[in-house]
Design a protein around this motif. Structure first.
Motif, mmCIF file in Angstrom:
data_model
loop_
_atom_site.group_PDB
_atom_site.id
_atom_site.type_symbol
_atom_site.label_atom_id
_atom_site.label_comp_id
_atom_site.label_asym_id
_atom_site.label_seq_id
_atom_site.Cartn_x
_atom_site.Cartn_y
_atom_site.Cartn_z
ATOM 1 N N LEU A 100 0.822 -1.216 0.000
ATOM 2 C CA LEU A 100 0.000 0.000 0.000
ATOM 3 C C LEU A 100 0.855 1.266 0.000
ATOM 4 O O LEU A 100 0.532 2.232 -0.687
ATOM 5 N N THR A 101 1.940 1.249 0.725
ATOM 6 C CA THR A 101 2.840 2.412 0.740
ATOM 7 C C THR A 101 3.432 2.647 -0.642
ATOM 8 O O THR A 101 3.521 3.793 -1.103
ATOM 9 N N ILE A 102 3.811 1.579 -1.320
ATOM 10 C CA ILE A 102 4.358 1.708 -2.676
ATOM 11 C C ILE A 102 3.318 2.333 -3.602
ATOM 12 O O ILE A 102 3.621 3.248 -4.366
ATOM 13 N N PHE A 103 2.076 1.862 -3.528
ATOM 14 C CA PHE A 103 1.017 2.431 -4.365
ATOM 15 C C PHE A 103 0.807 3.920 -4.040
ATOM 16 O O PHE A 103 0.725 4.748 -4.941
ATOM 17 N N ARG A 104 0.718 4.232 -2.770
ATOM 18 C CA ARG A 104 0.424 5.609 -2.356
ATOM 19 C C ARG A 104 1.544 6.592 -2.691
ATOM 20 O O ARG A 104 1.280 7.772 -2.934
ATOM 21 N N THR A 105 2.788 6.126 -2.687
ATOM 22 C CA THR A 105 3.913 7.043 -2.893
ATOM 23 C C THR A 105 4.480 6.992 -4.314
ATOM 24 O O THR A 105 5.409 7.755 -4.624
ATOM 25 N N HIS A 106 3.935 6.140 -5.167
ATOM 26 C CA HIS A 106 4.438 6.076 -6.539
ATOM 27 C C HIS A 106 4.175 7.418 -7.236
ATOM 28 O O HIS A 106 3.103 8.002 -7.083
ATOM 29 N N PRO A 107 5.116 7.924 -8.019
ATOM 30 C CA PRO A 107 4.952 9.238 -8.668
ATOM 31 C C PRO A 107 4.056 9.166 -9.915
ATOM 32 O O PRO A 107 4.501 9.375 -11.040
ATOM 33 N N TRP A 108 2.778 8.876 -9.716
ATOM 34 C CA TRP A 108 1.846 8.673 -10.830
ATOM 35 C C TRP A 108 1.783 9.884 -11.757
ATOM 36 O O TRP A 108 1.883 9.748 -12.977
ATOM 37 N N GLU A 109 1.579 11.060 -11.193
ATOM 38 C CA GLU A 109 1.423 12.256 -12.026
ATOM 39 C C GLU A 109 2.713 12.594 -12.764
ATOM 40 O O GLU A 109 2.682 13.005 -13.926
ATOM 41 N N GLU A 110 3.841 12.409 -12.107
ATOM 42 C CA GLU A 110 5.137 12.651 -12.753
ATOM 43 C C GLU A 110 5.329 11.699 -13.943
ATOM 44 O O GLU A 110 5.791 12.112 -15.014
ATOM 45 N N MET A 111 4.943 10.456 -13.765
ATOM 46 C CA MET A 111 5.067 9.474 -14.855
ATOM 47 C C MET A 111 4.134 9.815 -16.015
ATOM 48 O O MET A 111 4.506 9.682 -17.181
ATOM 49 N N LEU A 112 2.915 10.246 -15.696
ATOM 50 C CA LEU A 112 1.980 10.642 -16.760
ATOM 51 C C LEU A 112 2.527 11.839 -17.536
ATOM 52 O O LEU A 112 2.453 11.876 -18.762
ATOM 53 N N ALA A 113 3.070 12.810 -16.819
ATOM 54 C CA ALA A 113 3.633 13.995 -17.482
ATOM 55 C C ALA A 113 4.799 13.589 -18.377
ATOM 56 O O ALA A 113 4.931 14.067 -19.508
ATOM 57 N N LYS A 114 5.634 12.701 -17.886
ATOM 58 C CA LYS A 114 6.772 12.200 -18.660
ATOM 59 C C LYS A 114 6.285 11.548 -19.956
ATOM 60 O O LYS A 114 6.822 11.785 -21.031
ATOM 61 N N MET A 115 5.235 10.737 -19.836
ATOM 62 C CA MET A 115 4.676 10.053 -20.997
ATOM 63 C C MET A 115 4.056 11.053 -21.976
ATOM 64 O O MET A 115 4.281 10.978 -23.183
ATOM 65 N N ASN A 116 3.318 11.998 -21.460
ATOM 66 C CA ASN A 116 2.617 12.957 -22.316
ATOM 67 C C ASN A 116 3.545 13.923 -23.032
ATOM 68 O O ASN A 116 3.179 14.508 -24.046
ATOM 69 N N ASN A 117 4.752 14.098 -22.504
ATOM 70 C CA ASN A 117 5.722 14.994 -23.133
ATOM 71 C C ASN A 117 6.609 14.284 -24.154
ATOM 72 O O ASN A 117 7.480 14.913 -24.749
ATOM 73 N N ALA A 118 6.401 12.997 -24.337
ATOM 74 C CA ALA A 118 7.221 12.218 -25.280
ATOM 75 C C ALA A 118 6.391 11.885 -26.520
ATOM 76 O O ALA A 118 5.171 11.732 -26.439
ATOM 77 N N PRO A 119 7.042 11.761 -27.673
ATOM 78 C CA PRO A 119 6.300 11.357 -28.872
ATOM 79 C C PRO A 119 5.767 9.929 -28.705
ATOM 80 O O PRO A 119 6.374 9.114 -27.997
ATOM 81 N N PRO A 120 4.657 9.609 -29.336
ATOM 82 C CA PRO A 120 4.056 8.279 -29.217
ATOM 83 C C PRO A 120 5.024 7.132 -29.537
ATOM 84 O O PRO A 120 4.923 6.064 -28.954
ATOM 85 N N THR A 121 5.954 7.351 -30.434
ATOM 86 C CA THR A 121 6.899 6.284 -30.792
ATOM 87 C C THR A 121 7.847 5.934 -29.654
ATOM 88 O O THR A 121 8.466 4.874 -29.676
ATOM 89 N N GLU A 122 7.956 6.803 -28.650
ATOM 90 C CA GLU A 122 8.830 6.541 -27.504
ATOM 91 C C GLU A 122 8.068 6.041 -26.288
ATOM 92 O O GLU A 122 8.656 5.751 -25.258
ATOM 93 N N GLN A 123 6.754 5.938 -26.396
ATOM 94 C CA GLN A 123 5.931 5.482 -25.276
ATOM 95 C C GLN A 123 5.733 3.966 -25.386
ATOM 96 O O GLN A 123 5.296 3.468 -26.407
#
Length: 183
Positions: A26-49
Motif C-alpha cells: 500500500l505504501t508503494i502504491f500511495r507514494t508512486h509518482p503517478w502524475e510525474e510518470m503521466l507527465a513524462k509520458m505525455n511529453n514524449a512522442p508516441p513512438t517513444e511510449q
C-alpha cells in the motif's frame, strides 16, 4: 515476499525492483509518482511510449496484480489487472477507472493472498470476465508451438463485438513486436 516491478512509460523494459514485504504494497502504491510518470509520458512522442505508468506485484504462487494510471481514466482513476498463470485456474481480468480506495482494497487482498475474494471481485464487477482455460497451442503471430514458461503463453483477449471474447495465444516477444508495428 512479493516481486515488485515498475513499468516506466519511456522504457521498453520492465524495471525489476526486487522483493518487497506484503505490508509495503500500500505504501508503494500511495507514494508512486503517478502524475510525474503521466507527465513524462505525455511529453514524449508516441513512438517513444511503451507502457502506461504501472506498478506490478507477483507472488511466488503465480498470482500477479498490476495497477496502471492513464489520462483516459477519470480523475483519479486507475486500471487494475489480476492475473494467474501456470496454474489450472488461469485468469486475466481487469477493473477499469477505479478510485484509489478500491485499488487499496484490491492490493490489500492481494498482499494477504486472498485470491478467492479477488477472483470474485473481478468477475462480479465485470461479468464478461471469466477464467481463461490453461491451454497450449501455436503462436498467432509466428505459428510455432508455445512452451509454457514465465511470460508465455501471452494471452490476448479480443472482444468480438457481440459480448463474447476470443483468446489469442502468442509468444510474448511476438505479441510485443506486432504491437510496435502500429505505434
Amino acid at each position: 515476499m512479493l516481486r515488485f516491478s515498475v513499468l516506466d512509460p519511456l522504457s521498453s523494459d520492465r524495471n525489476e525492483m526486487g522483493s518487497v514485504r506484503e505490508e509495503e504494497v500500500l505504501t508503494i502504491f500511495r507514494t508512486h509518482p503517478w502524475e510525474e510518470m503521466l507527465a513524462k509520458m505525455n511529453n514524449a512522442p508516441p513512438t517513444e511510449q511503451h507502457y502506461l505508468p504501472s506498478i506490478e506485484f507477483e507472488s511466488v504462487d503465480r498470482y500477479a496484480i498490476s495497477v496502471s494510471r492513464s489520462e483516459e481514466c477519470r480523475e483519479p482513476g486507475f486500471n487494475i489487472y489480476f492475473m494467474t498463470y501456470g496454474t489450472e485456474d488461469e485468469m486475466f481480468a481487469h477493473l477499469r477507472n477505479q478510485v484509489p480506495e478500491v485499488v487499496e482494497a484490491v492490493l490489500s487482498n492481494f498482499a494477504v493472498s486472498n485470491y478467492q475474494d479477488l477472483r470474485r471481485q473481478f468477475v462480479e464487477s465485470n461479468p464478461s470476465q471469466h477464467p481463461i482455460p490453461s491451454i497450449a497451442g501455436q503462436c498467432e503471430f509466428c505459428g510455432r508451438m508455445i512452451e509454457a514458461i514465465r511470460d508465455d503463453p501471452c494471452k490476448v483477449i479480443v472482444p468480438d463485438g457481440e459480448g463474447l471474447t476470443k483468446v489469442l495465444l502468442a509468444h510474448t516477444v511476438c505479441f510485443k513486436a506486432s504491437v510496435r508495428v502500429y505505434f
